[in-house]
Scaffold this motif. Structure first.
Motif, PDB file in Angstrom:
ATOM      1  N   ASP A  46      -1.954   1.055  -0.298  1.00 53.84           N
ATOM      2  CA  ASP A  46      -3.520   0.698  -0.516  1.00 53.84           C
ATOM      3  C   ASP A  46      -3.824   0.167  -1.968  1.00 53.84           C
ATOM      4  N   GLU A  47      -2.913   0.413  -2.858  1.00 51.47           N
ATOM      5  CA  GLU A  47      -2.876   0.166  -4.314  1.00 51.47           C
ATOM      6  C   GLU A  47      -1.348  -0.243  -4.729  1.00 51.47           C
TER       7      GLU A  47
ATOM      8  N   LYS B  25      -9.197   7.515  -3.669  1.00 50.17           N
ATOM      9  CA  LYS B  25      -8.923   5.968  -3.671  1.00 50.17           C
ATOM     10  C   LYS B  25      -9.842   5.451  -4.815  1.00 50.17           C
TER      11      LYS B  25
END
Length: 429
Positions: free
Chosen positions: A376-377, A426
């Protein structure tokens, strides 16, 4: 910056203050208070103590400000740092402080380590999100790149090593920019190269390309052969590693250069067979004189294998300078061991090396694997992966582990803390 942060509730002044503090930490840490140093002047060497006082004061104030912001808005992130490996390493540093051969030096190092660590862990938390991180890093990078290239054109005597330099006239022609030595310059500009890739992937195309191209060119012209080779190797291997899901293959990709550098580097002194193999290869088997330092330092590390000499307790001490040691000019007067792993043993003994290995290598490897598995990153995780890999490799030939406010150490801590936070939380866009 994490999703549990409450920083968005603050006013515009607080947000601006966070960004200013972020830039101040990196600019003070990387440029320091002595840019454009005149290496031909004896005064440059004599002012070191005054600069140390400035540096301690600056990082003390910035650490206090950083802790203020973090405590107000990102307090849960601090709990993520309380891992067994970090606690064990911190505890052992405390033990070696008590047993240090130079307690006053070690105490100053530990205090500075606390201030620098607080500043470095705040770097991930101060930005308002991923986009803000890219913006702030681009500002810092462009300032350093801009000042250095300005100096090359208008102040070459202060940004390029000269034959009139007192310390190392043989480096004449190597670019150093705002830094005092080409090795520091090449290390920082390597990290700026990785920042350029991140800024580019974050959507800031013009700034990203400018930072990447100009930084990589600077690395090539700095004459830092170690940093140049390691920088390019890191870029290639990190791009491969981020796409590799098999843990065994990933470990081979990431850790093979580290193993090879130490086997054929310091390993050539410890194991004669490795030395014979290194001598047969088409490379400088002395690693630009580093083997003299390793030959001198390894027996000194063996004298105190459990507790070491303490942080700052061996190199540049009165006992070494005036203790009647039978040393060569090069080895006896070196600033460090030119190997961060050996310096860790000298400072904190073999247990210290084990704790450092767990905190600086094993735990970040687990963190980056978790982050890459989520996917996700990718841009942020690649930046931290590259800085981490580069730092591990470079410390096989240079040394900045636990070295106060060393620019390379600050960059590595930024990556280590960033990976820890990415693995647990996150971040906002």
């Amino acid at each position: 910056m994490t999703d549990m942060s409450a920083s968005s509730a603050g006013g515009l002044d607080e947000i601006d203050g966070r960004g200013i503090l972020f830039c101040a930490i990196l600019l003070v840490g990387w440029i320091t208070f002595s840019p454009f140093a005149d290496l031909a002047s004896p005064e440059t060497l004599e002012l070191a103590e005054g600069r140390d006082i400035q540096l301690y004061a600056a990082f003390g104030l910035m650490a206090a400000a950083a802790f203020f912001y973090i405590w107000r808005t990102d307090r849960p992130a601090l709990a993520a740092l309380a891992t067994p490996t970090n606690i064990a390493l911190a505890g052992w540093i405390g033990v070696t402080l008590v047993t240090s051969h130079e307690i006053s030096n070690s105490l100053k190092r530990v205090v500075m380590f606390g201030c620098v660590g607080t500043c470095s862990l705040s770097l991930f938390l101060l930005p308002r999100g991923r986009d803000d991180l890219a913006k702030l890093l681009s500002i810092v990078a462009l300032i350093i790149v801009g000042l250095s290239y300005f100096g090359l054109v208008f102040l070459p005597h202060y940004t390029i090593h000269q034959a009139t330099d007192i310390g190392e006239p043989q480096l004449a022609g190597d670019w150093r920019g705002v830094f005092g030595h080409k090795n520091v310059a090449s290390a920082v500009f390597s990290m700026l190269t990785f920042i350029g890739i991140f800024v580019l992937r974050a959507g800031r195309t013009v700034e990203g390309w400018a930072i990447f191209v100009l930084s990589l060119l600077f690395v090539l012209c700095s004459g830092g052969k170690s940093s140049t080779a390691i920088c390019i190797t890191t870029i290639l291997l990190s791009l491969l590693a981020e796409r590799t899901r098999n843990v065994v293959l990933w470990s081979i990709i990431v850790f093979s250069p580290l193993a090879l550098l130490n086997f054929f580097g310091i390993g050539s002194i410890l194991v004669p067979q490795f030395g014979a193999i290194a001598a047969s290869l088409p490379l400088d088997a002395s690693f630009t004189g580093r083997t003299d330092i390793w030959t001198f330092a390894i027996p000194k590390a063996a004298e105190t294998p459990i507790f070491g000499h303490g942080l700052g307790g061996f190199w540049a001490t009165a006992a070494l300078r005036f203790g009647g040691e039978d040393t060569t000019i090069w080895a006896g007067n070196a600033a460090h061991a030119h190997n961060g792993y050996l310096d860790t043993v000298l400072a904190m003994g073999l247990p210290g090396l084990a704790f450092a290995f767990a905190a600086l290598i094993v735990q970040p490897a687990r963190d980056v694997r978790r982050v890459c598995a989520r996917g996700d990153e990718p841009a942020v995780s690649l930046l931290f992966l590259q800085i981490w890999m580069f730092s591990l490799y470079l410390n096989s030939l240079e040394s900045f582990f636990f070295d106060r406010a060393n620019p390379g150490w600050i960059g590595m801590l930024f990556a280590l803390f960033g990976l820890r936070f990415l693995a647990e939380f996150k971040i906002r866009g």
